[in-house]
Design a protein around this motif. Structure first.
Motif, mmCIF file in Angstrom:
data_model
loop_
_atom_site.group_PDB
_atom_site.id
_atom_site.type_symbol
_atom_site.label_atom_id
_atom_site.label_comp_id
_atom_site.label_asym_id
_atom_site.label_seq_id
_atom_site.Cartn_x
_atom_site.Cartn_y
_atom_site.Cartn_z
ATOM 1 N N ALA A 1 51.720 -21.564 1.219
ATOM 2 C CA ALA A 1 51.460 -22.844 1.887
ATOM 3 C C ALA A 1 50.028 -22.916 2.404
ATOM 4 O O ALA A 1 49.379 -23.973 2.371
ATOM 5 N N GLN A 2 49.514 -21.773 2.836
ATOM 6 C CA GLN A 2 48.137 -21.714 3.329
ATOM 7 C C GLN A 2 47.143 -21.910 2.185
ATOM 8 O O GLN A 2 46.160 -22.642 2.329
ATOM 9 N N LEU A 3 47.407 -21.280 1.043
ATOM 10 C CA LEU A 3 46.530 -21.458 -0.122
ATOM 11 C C LEU A 3 46.547 -22.902 -0.608
ATOM 12 O O LEU A 3 45.517 -23.430 -1.039
ATOM 13 N N ALA A 4 47.719 -23.541 -0.537
ATOM 14 C CA ALA A 4 47.836 -24.925 -0.996
ATOM 15 C C ALA A 4 47.000 -25.871 -0.148
ATOM 16 O O ALA A 4 46.636 -26.972 -0.600
ATOM 17 N N ASP A 5 46.672 -25.453 1.079
ATOM 18 C CA ASP A 5 45.837 -26.275 1.964
ATOM 19 C C ASP A 5 44.380 -25.817 2.000
ATOM 20 O O ASP A 5 43.564 -26.411 2.706
ATOM 21 N N ASP A 6 44.059 -24.758 1.267
ATOM 22 C CA ASP A 6 42.690 -24.227 1.258
ATOM 23 C C ASP A 6 41.797 -25.148 0.435
ATOM 24 O O ASP A 6 42.092 -25.429 -0.733
ATOM 25 N N PRO A 7 40.696 -25.637 1.009
ATOM 26 C CA PRO A 7 39.822 -26.569 0.283
ATOM 27 C C PRO A 7 39.332 -26.025 -1.057
ATOM 28 O O PRO A 7 39.182 -26.780 -2.029
ATOM 29 N N ARG A 8 39.100 -24.709 -1.139
ATOM 30 C CA ARG A 8 38.619 -24.128 -2.401
ATOM 31 C C ARG A 8 39.689 -24.218 -3.480
ATOM 32 O O ARG A 8 39.395 -24.500 -4.648
ATOM 33 N N VAL A 9 40.944 -23.999 -3.093
ATOM 34 C CA VAL A 9 42.046 -24.086 -4.049
ATOM 35 C C VAL A 9 42.285 -25.540 -4.431
ATOM 36 O O VAL A 9 42.493 -25.871 -5.606
ATOM 37 N N ILE A 10 42.230 -26.431 -3.454
ATOM 38 C CA ILE A 10 42.430 -27.860 -3.725
ATOM 39 C C ILE A 10 41.382 -28.372 -4.700
ATOM 40 O O ILE A 10 41.693 -29.020 -5.695
ATOM 41 N N ASP A 11 40.122 -28.051 -4.428
ATOM 42 C CA ASP A 11 39.026 -28.544 -5.276
ATOM 43 C C ASP A 11 39.122 -28.014 -6.700
ATOM 44 O O ASP A 11 38.874 -28.732 -7.668
ATOM 45 N N THR A 12 39.486 -26.737 -6.848
ATOM 46 C CA THR A 12 39.449 -26.084 -8.160
ATOM 47 C C THR A 12 40.732 -26.251 -8.958
ATOM 48 O O THR A 12 40.701 -26.436 -10.165
ATOM 49 N N TYR A 13 41.877 -26.199 -8.243
ATOM 50 C CA TYR A 13 43.158 -26.127 -8.959
ATOM 51 C C TYR A 13 44.118 -27.277 -8.728
ATOM 52 O O TYR A 13 44.980 -27.551 -9.548
ATOM 53 N N LEU A 14 43.981 -27.963 -7.585
ATOM 54 C CA LEU A 14 44.949 -28.998 -7.268
ATOM 55 C C LEU A 14 44.415 -30.404 -7.482
ATOM 56 O O LEU A 14 45.172 -31.360 -7.557
ATOM 57 N N GLY A 15 43.098 -30.538 -7.517
ATOM 58 C CA GLY A 15 42.514 -31.843 -7.829
ATOM 59 C C GLY A 15 42.397 -32.763 -6.631
ATOM 60 O O GLY A 15 41.397 -33.436 -6.458
ATOM 61 N N ALA A 16 43.412 -32.788 -5.792
ATOM 62 C CA ALA A 16 43.391 -33.642 -4.602
ATOM 63 C C ALA A 16 44.309 -33.030 -3.559
ATOM 64 O O ALA A 16 45.272 -32.343 -3.892
ATOM 65 N N LYS A 17 44.000 -33.288 -2.321
ATOM 66 C CA LYS A 17 44.825 -32.734 -1.239
ATOM 67 C C LYS A 17 46.217 -33.315 -1.335
ATOM 68 O O LYS A 17 46.415 -34.504 -1.532
ATOM 69 N N LYS A 18 47.224 -32.420 -1.179
ATOM 70 C CA LYS A 18 48.601 -32.881 -1.303
ATOM 71 C C LYS A 18 48.935 -33.855 -0.172
ATOM 72 O O LYS A 18 48.425 -33.767 0.933
ATOM 73 N N SER A 19 49.836 -34.774 -0.485
ATOM 74 C CA SER A 19 50.247 -35.758 0.491
ATOM 75 C C SER A 19 51.103 -35.116 1.574
ATOM 76 O O SER A 19 51.879 -34.211 1.324
ATOM 77 N N THR A 20 50.975 -35.597 2.803
ATOM 78 C CA THR A 20 51.792 -35.084 3.887
ATOM 79 C C THR A 20 52.994 -35.982 4.128
ATOM 80 O O THR A 20 53.750 -35.782 5.064
ATOM 81 N N ALA A 21 53.150 -36.979 3.262
ATOM 82 C CA ALA A 21 54.277 -37.924 3.422
ATOM 83 C C ALA A 21 55.601 -37.234 3.100
ATOM 84 O O ALA A 21 55.649 -36.340 2.294
#
Length: 245
Positions: A225-245
């Motif tokens: 969960a911490q990696l999923a919120d890490d800006p480096r992981v978001i920028d490189t692997y997730l594309g966009a910050k996950k929704s908190t909805a």
């Protein structure tokens, strides 16, 4: 009370010929958890699993359930409880689904596990589609069904550690969702899983802990969960910050 470690990897080095792909990798996996290794294509993710399984020669120290795997052959590792579902699945395509599953029970049969064939019903409860197609040749299955069969065959051995190499590769989004739902269910059942995956978002959602592997080295690690919120992981692997909805 500290969680007991099932797998401890220290300074692992492996590759192909003179080309070293893994350059001193360290990794731990506690019993009953899902640990994922994410990273780009060519980072060394499959090399890691093949080295742990004994398919590739390696250097470094690997402790599995307290035993050093230094001199353990591929068959030794299977008998100790390691199971790998390879990226290409490697099914016996000219054999029926149920025969593929029964062959997966080789370890349990060798260990004289009572009623080991009863594990078939557990696999069929996880993958009802396999039960429907149990007399069908494995080569006639869809991509998603083949992946289910590959995972089911590995589970037939009663593994202590299930290693999955890119289980979502080439599958339709709905099938990918089903596969990761099964991974979550296995975790709830106490199965220890090492998940190698390019679909970082799905992998981090299902895992307890994650490692980011790039060019043969661990660049980041931490709770999933911490990696999923890490800006480096978001920028490189997730594309966009996950929704908190």
């Amino acid at each position: 009370m500290a969680t007991e470690l099932l797998l401890q990897v220290s300074d692992l080095r492996a590759g192909y010929g003179r080309a070293e792909v893994l350059t001193g990798l360290n990794l731990q996996l506690p019993k009953g958890q899902v640990v994922t290794v994410i990273g780009p294509n060519g980072a060394g993710k499959s090399t890691l699993l093949n080295a742990l399984m004994g398919v590739l020669p390696s250097r470094g120290r690997v402790l599995f359930d307290g035993q050093d795997l230094a001199d353990a052959s591929l068959e030794d590792r299977v008998m100790m409880g390691l199971a790998l579902v390879p990226e290409k699945r490697e099914l016996f395509t000219t054999m029926p689904v149920e025969d593929n599953l029964v062959l997966g029970g080789y370890r349990a049969m060798r260990l004289r596990v009572p009623n080991w064939r009863g594990e078939l019903e557990r696999v069929y409860s996880l993958f009802p589609r396999l039960k429907e197609r149990r007399t069908q040749l494995a080569g006639t299955l869809s991509g998603g069904e083949r992946q289910m069969l590959a995972v089911g065959r590995a589970l037939m051995s009663g593994p202590k550690l299930l290693m999955l190499d890119e289980p979502s590769l080439g599958l339709a989004p709905l099938v990918v969702r089903d596969i990761f739902s099964i991974i979550s269910r296995l975790r709830q059942d106490g199965v220890s899983i090492l998940l190698v995956e390019q679909n970082a978002r799905a992998a981090l959602q299902v895992a307890d802990h994650g490692y980011v592997l790039e060019t043969g080295e661990i660049r980041l690690e931490g709770p999933a969960a911490q990696l999923a919120d890490d800006p480096r992981v978001i920028d490189t692997y997730l594309g966009a910050k996950k929704s908190t909805a």
